[in-house]
Design a protein around this motif. Structure first.
Motif, PDB file in Angstrom:
ATOM      1  N   ALA A 197      71.964  33.276  70.823  1.00  0.00           N
ATOM      2  CA  ALA A 197      70.844  33.976  71.452  1.00  0.00           C
ATOM      3  C   ALA A 197      69.726  34.093  70.416  1.00  0.00           C
ATOM      4  N   ASP A 198      68.473  33.933  70.882  1.00  0.00           N
ATOM      5  CA  ASP A 198      67.396  34.105  69.901  1.00  0.00           C
ATOM      6  C   ASP A 198      67.013  35.584  69.798  1.00  0.00           C
ATOM      7  N   ALA A 199      66.117  35.865  68.879  1.00  0.00           N
ATOM      8  CA  ALA A 199      65.790  37.272  68.584  1.00  0.00           C
ATOM      9  C   ALA A 199      65.246  37.982  69.813  1.00  0.00           C
ATOM     10  N   ARG A 200      64.450  37.263  70.603  1.00  0.00           N
ATOM     11  CA  ARG A 200      63.861  37.898  71.796  1.00  0.00           C
ATOM     12  C   ARG A 200      64.962  38.276  72.792  1.00  0.00           C
ATOM     13  N   GLU A 201      65.885  37.347  73.022  1.00  0.00           N
ATOM     14  CA  GLU A 201      66.984  37.622  73.967  1.00  0.00           C
ATOM     15  C   GLU A 201      67.845  38.777  73.479  1.00  0.00           C
ATOM     16  N   THR A 202      68.064  38.817  72.185  1.00  0.00           N
ATOM     17  CA  THR A 202      68.893  39.891  71.627  1.00  0.00           C
ATOM     18  C   THR A 202      68.180  41.231  71.786  1.00  0.00           C
ATOM     19  N   GLU A 203      66.861  41.235  71.568  1.00  0.00           N
ATOM     20  CA  GLU A 203      66.107  42.485  71.733  1.00  0.00           C
ATOM     21  C   GLU A 203      66.101  42.940  73.177  1.00  0.00           C
ATOM     22  N   LEU A 204      66.023  42.002  74.119  1.00  0.00           N
ATOM     23  CA  LEU A 204      66.074  42.375  75.537  1.00  0.00           C
ATOM     24  C   LEU A 204      67.407  43.051  75.844  1.00  0.00           C
ATOM     25  N   LEU A 205      68.482  42.503  75.247  1.00  0.00           N
ATOM     26  CA  LEU A 205      69.801  43.116  75.454  1.00  0.00           C
ATOM     27  C   LEU A 205      69.802  44.561  74.939  1.00  0.00           C
ATOM     28  N   PHE A 206      69.290  44.759  73.733  1.00  0.00           N
ATOM     29  CA  PHE A 206      69.337  46.107  73.157  1.00  0.00           C
ATOM     30  C   PHE A 206      68.463  47.084  73.952  1.00  0.00           C
ATOM     31  N   GLY A 207      67.316  46.582  74.432  1.00  0.00           N
ATOM     32  CA  GLY A 207      66.447  47.434  75.256  1.00  0.00           C
ATOM     33  C   GLY A 207      67.175  47.852  76.528  1.00  0.00           C
ATOM     34  N   HIS A 208      67.825  46.861  77.147  1.00  0.00           N
ATOM     35  CA  HIS A 208      68.551  47.111  78.386  1.00  0.00           C
ATOM     36  C   HIS A 208      69.709  48.085  78.132  1.00  0.00           C
ATOM     37  N   ASN A 221      73.973  37.132  78.039  1.00  0.00           N
ATOM     38  CA  ASN A 221      73.740  37.231  79.479  1.00  0.00           C
ATOM     39  C   ASN A 221      74.880  37.944  80.203  1.00  0.00           C
ATOM     40  N   VAL A 222      76.111  37.707  79.749  1.00  0.00           N
ATOM     41  CA  VAL A 222      77.254  38.401  80.353  1.00  0.00           C
ATOM     42  C   VAL A 222      77.082  39.908  80.152  1.00  0.00           C
ATOM     43  N   LEU A 223      76.689  40.288  78.932  1.00  0.00           N
ATOM     44  CA  LEU A 223      76.519  41.722  78.650  1.00  0.00           C
ATOM     45  C   LEU A 223      75.394  42.311  79.500  1.00  0.00           C
ATOM     46  N   ARG A 224      74.331  41.545  79.678  1.00  0.00           N
ATOM     47  CA  ARG A 224      73.217  42.063  80.482  1.00  0.00           C
ATOM     48  C   ARG A 224      73.622  42.155  81.949  1.00  0.00           C
ATOM     49  N   GLY A 225      74.412  41.193  82.425  1.00  0.00           N
ATOM     50  CA  GLY A 225      74.909  41.252  83.804  1.00  0.00           C
ATOM     51  C   GLY A 225      75.788  42.482  84.000  1.00  0.00           C
ATOM     52  N   PHE A 226      76.598  42.741  82.994  1.00  0.00           N
ATOM     53  CA  PHE A 226      77.494  43.898  83.008  1.00  0.00           C
ATOM     54  C   PHE A 226      76.658  45.189  83.072  1.00  0.00           C
ATOM     55  N   LEU A 227      75.590  45.256  82.286  1.00  0.00           N
ATOM     56  CA  LEU A 227      74.721  46.440  82.289  1.00  0.00           C
ATOM     57  C   LEU A 227      74.022  46.578  83.652  1.00  0.00           C
ATOM     58  N   SER A 228      73.589  45.452  84.215  1.00  0.00           N
ATOM     59  CA  SER A 228      72.923  45.503  85.521  1.00  0.00           C
ATOM     60  C   SER A 228      73.862  46.044  86.581  1.00  0.00           C
ATOM     61  N   ASP A 259      66.864  42.758  88.697  1.00  0.00           N
ATOM     62  CA  ASP A 259      67.102  41.322  88.898  1.00  0.00           C
ATOM     63  C   ASP A 259      66.158  40.495  88.042  1.00  0.00           C
ATOM     64  N   ALA A 260      64.902  40.979  87.965  1.00  0.00           N
ATOM     65  CA  ALA A 260      63.908  40.243  87.167  1.00  0.00           C
ATOM     66  C   ALA A 260      64.331  40.200  85.703  1.00  0.00           C
ATOM     67  N   ALA A 261      64.841  41.334  85.227  1.00  0.00           N
ATOM     68  CA  ALA A 261      65.285  41.400  83.824  1.00  0.00           C
ATOM     69  C   ALA A 261      66.426  40.425  83.597  1.00  0.00           C
ATOM     70  N   GLN A 262      67.308  40.372  84.606  1.00  0.00           N
ATOM     71  CA  GLN A 262      68.462  39.478  84.473  1.00  0.00           C
ATOM     72  C   GLN A 262      68.012  38.014  84.456  1.00  0.00           C
ATOM     73  N   LYS A 263      67.040  37.737  85.330  1.00  0.00           N
ATOM     74  CA  LYS A 263      66.575  36.344  85.411  1.00  0.00           C
ATOM     75  C   LYS A 263      65.921  35.920  84.100  1.00  0.00           C
ATOM     76  N   GLU A 264      65.218  36.883  83.546  1.00  0.00           N
ATOM     77  CA  GLU A 264      64.490  36.569  82.319  1.00  0.00           C
ATOM     78  C   GLU A 264      65.410  36.046  81.217  1.00  0.00           C
ATOM     79  N   SER A 265      66.610  36.601  81.197  1.00  0.00           N
ATOM     80  CA  SER A 265      67.513  36.124  80.135  1.00  0.00           C
ATOM     81  C   SER A 265      68.453  35.037  80.657  1.00  0.00           C
ATOM     82  N   GLY A 266      68.167  34.550  81.873  1.00  0.00           N
ATOM     83  CA  GLY A 266      68.999  33.485  82.439  1.00  0.00           C
ATOM     84  C   GLY A 266      70.190  34.109  83.118  1.00  0.00           C
ATOM     85  N   ASN A 267      70.559  33.601  84.266  1.00  0.00           N
ATOM     86  CA  ASN A 267      71.657  34.243  84.992  1.00  0.00           C
ATOM     87  C   ASN A 267      73.013  33.896  84.402  1.00  0.00           C
ATOM     88  N   VAL A 268      73.952  34.784  84.590  1.00  0.00           N
ATOM     89  CA  VAL A 268      75.296  34.588  84.047  1.00  0.00           C
ATOM     90  C   VAL A 268      76.047  33.560  84.898  1.00  0.00           C
TER      91      VAL A 268
END
Ligand code: SAH
Length: 269
Positions: free
Chosen positions: A180-191, A229-236, A260-269
């Motif tokens: 995961a790149d830094a942006r994707e990782t930051e999105l995870l932490f924000g979420h 993405n799995v973690l973000r799906g889990f949070l969603s 859903d938009a947030a999930q899409k942004e990081s690619g769906n699981v």
């Protein structure tokens, strides 16, 4: 480098040890075995202990003097379980392997292993550039000779692998998914932070070091894109349950579209 190394066993008494050495060598990719006046060789016991390494026994050279064994060798090291009276440069197997890595093409290094009962004679040790001692319990320092070969051969292999490290993938294995790149990782932490507030695990007025510790935990795992993405799906999924359970709470303002938009942004699981 491994085919530039010659293992020399001097006056070995037990043929089983010769077989075990052949096995240890083949496991680590060494091929050149030389036996100086072995007590019994060839021998059934050597074959048995070699397991599948009988080819190394067949190609082993049997000679009657150390001079013959050292023919064509530019560097000689002798392994020893104990210190000697006259100090000699003593290195450990890892340092020895680093020396081996510096061998020029076509040059050979011999590593001498002594008798089971008495090791190498002083005369033999004085033929060596370096002595190699495997660090051991000083009160019980003598390894079985095949075990000593195993340790030395392993260090040679490890050094070779490290030498080739430039070609190795950064994380030690050829990963199937991009990190995961830094942006994707930051999105995870924000979420994660938002969800933890919603489930009232994280108090935004008194956050302490919770997010710092969770960051450290997740970053230590060096997650790849799919894992994030799995973690973000889990949070969603948690977010949706929270919305359903408490539709009147502030959290309900987050429409599921936004999630859903947030999930899409990081690619769906
Ligand atoms: N009593 C002998 C021990 C011989 S063990 C002595 O004091 O030398 C047989 C061989 O195994 C040794 O000659 C050496 O080649 C190897 N060996 C055993 N223990 C070792 C150690 N701690 N470091 C390096 N080589 C060792």
């Amino acid at each position: 480098m491994l085919d530039q190394i010659r293992i020399v066993m001097i006056h070995t008494t037990h043929p089983g040890n010769i077989g075990a050495v052949a096995r240890a060598m083949k496991n680590m990719g060494l091929v050149d075995l030389c036996l100086v006046s072995p007590k019994r060789f060839p021998d059934e016991e050597a074959d048995a202990r070699a397991s599948g390494a009988t080819d190394l026994l067949s190609s082993a050279r049997v000679v009657s003097s150390l001079d013959e064994a050292l023919e064509g060798c530019h560097l000689v090291v002798g392994t020893s379980a104990r210190g000697r009276h006259i100090p000699w440069p003593v290195i450990n197997p890892r340092q020895m392997a680093a020396v081996a890595c510096e061998l020029r093409p076509g040059k050979r290094m011999a590593i001498l292993f002594g008798r089971e009962d008495r090791g190498l004679t002083n005369e033999e040790l004085h033929r060596c550039h370096h002595h190699v001692h495997i660090p051991t319990n000083p009160d019980f320092s003598s390894l079985n000779v095949a075990a000593a070969v195993q340790v030395v051969a392993y260090e040679l292999r490890m050094a070779l692998m490290e030498q080739q490290a430039g070609d190795q993938p950064q994380w030690g294995t050829d990963w199937d998914i991009d990190l995961a790149d830094a942006r994707e990782t930051e999105l995870l932490f924000g979420h994660l932070e938002k969800t933890l507030v919603d489930v009232e695990f994280l108090d935004p007025n008194n956050p302490r070091q919770l997010m710092t510790r969770l960051r450290r935990l997740f970053l230590r795992a060096v997650p790849d894109r799919v894992e994030v993405n799995v973690l973000r799906g889990f949070l969603s999924a948690i977010d949706r349950v929270v919305v359903r359970a408490a539709p009147d709470r502030e959290v309900a303002e987050k429409s599921s579209e936004a999630l859903d938009a947030a999930q899409k942004e990081s690619g769906n699981v």
